[in-house]
Scaffold this active site. Structure first.
Site, short mmCIF file in Angstrom:
data_model
loop_
_atom_site.label_atom_id
_atom_site.label_comp_id
_atom_site.label_asym_id
_atom_site.label_seq_id
_atom_site.Cartn_x
_atom_site.Cartn_y
_atom_site.Cartn_z
N ASP A 179 -6.50 71.23 -2.47
CA ASP A 179 -5.13 71.29 -2.90
C ASP A 179 -4.46 70.04 -2.32
OD1 ASP A 179 -3.01 72.55 -4.07
OD2 ASP A 179 -2.45 73.66 -2.27
N ASP A 195 -3.84 75.49 1.60
CA ASP A 195 -3.02 75.88 2.75
C ASP A 195 -2.62 77.34 2.68
OD1 ASP A 195 -1.27 75.76 0.69
OD2 ASP A 195 0.08 74.30 1.58
N ASP A 215 -2.14 79.55 -3.32
CA ASP A 215 -3.50 79.29 -3.79
C ASP A 215 -4.51 80.38 -3.41
OD1 ASP A 215 -3.61 78.59 -1.15
OD2 ASP A 215 -3.67 76.43 -1.55
P1 ADP Z 1 0.45 71.93 -4.88
O1 ADP Z 1 -0.58 72.06 -5.92
O2 ADP Z 1 0.82 70.51 -4.68
O3 ADP Z 1 0.13 72.63 -3.61
P2 ADP Z 1 2.21 74.09 -5.84
O4 ADP Z 1 1.28 74.75 -6.77
O5 ADP Z 1 2.59 74.84 -4.61
O6 ADP Z 1 1.79 72.60 -5.47
O7 ADP Z 1 3.53 73.71 -6.64
C1 ADP Z 1 3.45 72.88 -7.75
C2 ADP Z 1 4.77 72.28 -8.10
O8 ADP Z 1 5.70 73.29 -8.42
C3 ADP Z 1 5.39 71.49 -7.00
O9 ADP Z 1 4.98 70.15 -6.98
C4 ADP Z 1 6.89 71.61 -7.34
O10 ADP Z 1 7.24 70.65 -8.30
C5 ADP Z 1 7.00 72.98 -7.96
N1 ADP Z 1 7.41 73.98 -7.00
C6 ADP Z 1 6.69 75.03 -6.52
N2 ADP Z 1 7.40 75.77 -5.67
C7 ADP Z 1 8.59 75.18 -5.57
C8 ADP Z 1 9.79 75.46 -4.83
N3 ADP Z 1 9.86 76.51 -3.99
N4 ADP Z 1 10.84 74.64 -4.99
C9 ADP Z 1 10.77 73.59 -5.82
N5 ADP Z 1 9.70 73.28 -6.53
C10 ADP Z 1 8.63 74.04 -6.43
MG MG Z 2 -0.08 74.32 -2.35
#
Ligand code: ADP
Ligand code: MG
Length: 623
Positions: free
Chosen positions: A322, A516, A520
């Site tokens: 991730d 993390d 996920d």
């Molecule tokens: P990653 O794959 O980088 O770990 P996530 O799956 O957690 O990312 O989230 C993907 C995207 O969704 C983030 O890059 C963000 O744009 C958006 N996102 C997720 N949760 C939030 C939040 N609480 N506030 C703002 N944007 C969010």
């Molecule tokens: Mg993440």
């Protein structure tokens, strides 16, 4: 040494002295000689004989005790008193050594971890009383003095100090603790006196959970261990019948051919093969090697939940990571605030911070950090977190949304195209676009080296998956040197990507997913191996993963793979070595070129070497 082990040691010494003494007593009367030898024989062997008999009674005939009992009773019946007693004696020496080694490596693990708290200081009538941590109720205020371990998870109510987490993480990164901070058990208080209100029971606290996890890890057996168990189930009876055949068939054939039968000669050979074939070296050294590997890993802050996972880790060909919080710090800096016309910068940031108030996502935490003012929690309600999108909430009576482009599209709100690279947080208030905040993350120090180290240790491909925008993702991927990058994925898309890779990979290749634990969990459980990182203090991640990295250093992934490879190498060395010596000796024993003395030396010798080799697994990266 335990009391039980000491008792065995005393029996060994007494019996050995008696046997040696008997060498100097010339006894002519055969009955008397037998009676005299039976004393040291029974002293050293009575428990083995008892176990063999009980085994037969319970229908589990063919075990090591049975082999030893038959071989030694047989030898004595044939008048080979010295041999019979000596075999039993050496067998017990071997068993003692083995139980000592197992006990020691078990102790090593918990000692290496060194997080088991012995007491909690509870105030009673103005005095501090050392109390069993098990008896401390939730909400009790406990005092932790400098130099003491935090026994139970809780929140600091007074005092400030620096905590050393090295026993948990394998690295001495000090953590600051002040009033209001959460502290976890297992850390050592370095400077000031802390008073902590406990938030969990001792048994539910981090230190207890981790110890439980490590201790129960030996329950999950690896393929190699299962192989040995199955092997022993067929091997031992096969050896017994083989020995029986060796005792009966050659003399019969000789008789038929008109020679003298030589019953006792073939009987001795048969008994010798029984002694040689005892499978104890294998049976003990393999679990011991895994135990050592798991222990060595936990000393480095890597928790492996079972031998099967350590084995799978050694076969890792694909590492899927991730991005946020795994390869990057997950601590975003605000680089631009671009409100629409009738909104101020401050309002935009405030709205975002309020909407994100209840979220635990690294983005939310960073926005709250950037806003730097306390959030009035009662002003926020109806929060909905949409993973991979963002959040929606009622903030001071207004329908508010904060998240990426996908969120805006989902809500049907037109948004501006940001100028600049970074993660975008678009904000809408009452269905009207209010502007965006650009934030940017930095890659973790050592992440690039970690990826290089994984590839050097035999990982074929490192893949990065992220929900972030394509441009940002690509920039990070280029900087780190990952092989493949997939961006703008929702959690479900990540599962789909992992499934695609799972289908494409070879049968013996394993896929590990490193995350993390935020958003996920589904991927963690879908991969062959789920590795959660930075899990210290996050129970959910510890639950969901197969391997837990206590801190968030990506280099630990490569270290973990290194430990697993070393452990498996030791396991294979032991299997090959033990089987080669066994089969070699069996061949020589069957044709009478090996007497019972050699047989017992081969058996005990192989076991000791295998056990010593196994304990090497405990030490990794030390010269
Ligand atoms: P990653 O794959 O980088 O770990 P996530 O799956 O957690 O990312 O989230 C993907 C995207 O969704 C983030 O890059 C963000 O744009 C958006 N996102 C997720 N949760 C939030 C939040 N609480 N506030 C703002 N944007 C969010
Ligand atoms: Mg993440």
């Amino acid at each position: 040494m335990t009391r039980k082990q000491k008792k065995v040691l005393i029996r060994i010494i007494v019996s050995a002295v008696l046997v040696l003494g008997l060498q100097f007593v010339p006894v002519q009367n055969p009955q008397l000689k037998l009676a005299l030898f039976l004393v040291p024989y029974l002293i050293i062997g009575y428990d083995i004989l008892k176990k063999a008999v009980l085994g037969i009674v319970h229908g589990e005939v063919f075990d090591e005790n049975f082999l030893m009992a038959v071989a030694t009773v047989g030898a004595i019946a044939l008048g080979e008193y010295l041999e019979g007693t000596a075999v039993m004696l050496f067998y017990q020496i071997g068993e003692l050594f083995q139980s000592y080694a197992v006990g020691k490596s078990r102790k090593n693990i918990t000692e290496l971890m060194d997080i088991r708290p012995d007491y909690a200081n509870v105030e009673k009538d103005g005095e501090l009383v050392q109390t069993d941590p098990d008896e401390v109720e939730i909400g009790t205020v406990i005092t932790v003095q400098p130099g003491e371990k935090v026994p139970i998870d809780g929140i600091v109510v007074s005092g400030s100090s620096t905590l050393n987490t090295s026993a948990l993480t394998g690295e001495s990164l000090p953590r600051e603790a002040a009033v209001g901070s959460e502290v976890i058990s297992g850390c050592v208080n370095m400077s000031g006196v802390l008073r902590i209100r406990t938030t969990k029971e001792f048994g539910e606290s981090t230190a207890s959970k981790i110890l439980e996890l490590v201790e129960s890890s030996s329950m999950k057996k690896s393929r190699s261990e299962n192989f040995i168990t199955r092997f022993a189930r067929y091997y031992t009876p096969a050896v017994c019948f083989g020995a029986l055949a060796l005792a009966v068939v050659p003399p019969m054939v000789r008789m038929a051919a008109g020679y003298e039968a030589c019953w006792s000669q073939w009987l001795i050979r048969a008994l010798t093969t029984l002694v040689i074939s005892c499978p104890c070296a294998l049976v003990i050294s393999i679990p011991l090697s895994f135990f050592g590997g798991i222990g060595g890993a936990s000393a480095k802050g890597i928790l492996v939940k079972g031998s099967n996972y350590l084995e799978a880790l050694s076969e890792t060909a694909y590492v899927v990571c991730d991005k946020t919080g795994t390869l990057t710090k997950g601590v975003f800096e605000v680089t631009a605030i671009r409100p629409e016309e009738d909104v101020t910068e401050d309002q935009l940031l405030k709205t975002a911070a309020y909407a994100e108030h209840y979220s635990n996502h690294p983005i939310s935490r960073s926005l709250k950090e950037a806003y730097a003012q306390p959030v009035k929690a009662e002003a926020v309600s109806d929060v909905e977190e949409i993973s991979g999108h963002g959040v929606t909430a009622l903030v001071e009576g207004h329908r508010t949304a904060a998240g990426n482009r996908k969120l805006m599209e989902r809500l049907g709100i037109p948004y501006s195209q940001p100028d600049g690279i970074g993660t975008e947080v678009h904000v809408a208030i009452d269905g009207k676009y209010a502007g965006y905040i650009l934030i940017s993350d930095v890659v973790k120090p050592g992440a690039k080296e970690a990826i290089a180290a994984m590839k050097a240790s035999g990982v074929k491909e490192v893949v990065m998956l992220t929900g972030d925008a394509r441009r940002t993702a690509q920039a990070v991927a280029d900087e780190l040197g990952v092989d493949v990058v997939k961006s703008e994925l929702l959690p479900a898309d990540k599962v789909a990507e992992v499934e695609k890779l799972l289908d494409a990979k070879g049968k013996k290749e394993k896929l590990a997913f490193v995350g993390d634990g935020i958003n996920d969990a589904p991927v963690l459980s879908r991969a062959d191996l789920g590795i959660a990182m930075g899990a210290l203090g996050s129970d959910a991640a510890i639950e969901a993963a197969d391997i837990v990295l206590m801190d968030d250093d990506p280099q630990k992934i490569a270290t973990a793979i290194g430990i697993s490879r070393k452990t498996l190498r030791i396991v294979h060395q032991n299997i090959v070595f033990a089987l080669a010596v066994k089969f070699g000796c069996l061949a020589f024993g069957a044709v009478g070129m090996l007497n019972m003395w050699w047989a017992i030396f081969a058996d005990v010798g192989v076991m000791i070497i295998a056990v010593l080799n196994a304990t090497r697994a405990l030490r990794f990266g030390k010269k």
